[in-house]
Scaffold this motif. Sequence first.
Motif, mmCIF file in Angstrom:
data_model
loop_
_atom_site.group_PDB
_atom_site.id
_atom_site.type_symbol
_atom_site.label_atom_id
_atom_site.label_comp_id
_atom_site.label_asym_id
_atom_site.label_seq_id
_atom_site.Cartn_x
_atom_site.Cartn_y
_atom_site.Cartn_z
ATOM 1 N N GLU A 190 33.796 21.719 -24.554
ATOM 2 C CA GLU A 190 34.947 21.523 -24.306
ATOM 3 C C GLU A 190 35.390 20.459 -23.011
ATOM 4 O O GLU A 190 36.013 19.624 -22.638
ATOM 5 N N ASP A 191 34.669 21.000 -21.629
ATOM 6 C CA ASP A 191 34.927 20.730 -20.451
ATOM 7 C C ASP A 191 34.425 19.503 -20.290
ATOM 8 O O ASP A 191 34.945 18.556 -20.009
ATOM 9 N N ILE A 192 33.203 19.334 -21.386
ATOM 10 C CA ILE A 192 32.999 18.146 -20.839
ATOM 11 C C ILE A 192 33.963 16.855 -22.099
ATOM 12 O O ILE A 192 33.918 15.942 -22.026
ATOM 13 N N ALA A 193 33.965 17.290 -23.078
ATOM 14 C CA ALA A 193 35.012 16.513 -24.122
ATOM 15 C C ALA A 193 36.288 15.659 -23.480
ATOM 16 O O ALA A 193 36.755 15.268 -23.664
#
Length: 222
Positions: A215-218
Amino acid sequence: ERGIAVLATGPGMKTSVAEMAVAMALSSARGLVQEHELFRRNEEHWRHDNAKTDFTLYGATIGFVGLGSIAREICRLLAPFSPNVLAYDPYVDPAVAGDLGVTLLPLEEVAARSRCLFITAVPTRTNRGLVTRDVFAAVPDNGLVVLVSRAYVVDFDALVDEIASGRLRAAIDVWPVEPPAPDDRIRSLPNVTMSPHRAAAVTGGRQLMGHYIVEDIARQAG
């Protein structure tokens, strides 16, 4: 300050570790593991001979060393037992602790008032051996210490001395050296419940950490 995104994935294992911590506390407080082993040897107690050492968590005073995400999840799981909850954590705002129903106190006072003391503080540069011999000595006789964060934050030899004396019982999931030596004295002590660093080792126990990362990468890519 340098524009580098930092993600803490620790909260991703809070539920599985908290579940194990509560399970270890309940089984240790009621002597389930010890009585199970005695049963194997036809030495179990049928006449409540252990009533003076076993205890209930209902209405008990529960202490925490460290009031982070794991400790807060343990508090949530223990809420039906209506405990009196104390904690030592110099990084938590008293108002936040109050909203959680937790009273913040100095470390030795938390230890001295706790029937069950959960050690859930994460290691920092300044808290190696935070829970000293004096802190363990302050825990009331027949008290229970549940260690589920890191052995780094305790004087482990002092804890083992208290267990060996028979004054305290403990439930331990994390160790200074993993695994402990085959001849380590703690392996032979009767009043300790031992787990090989597996509190998060359950299906779904670490997957949430992976979801956080994805989620953080996205989020950053967006």
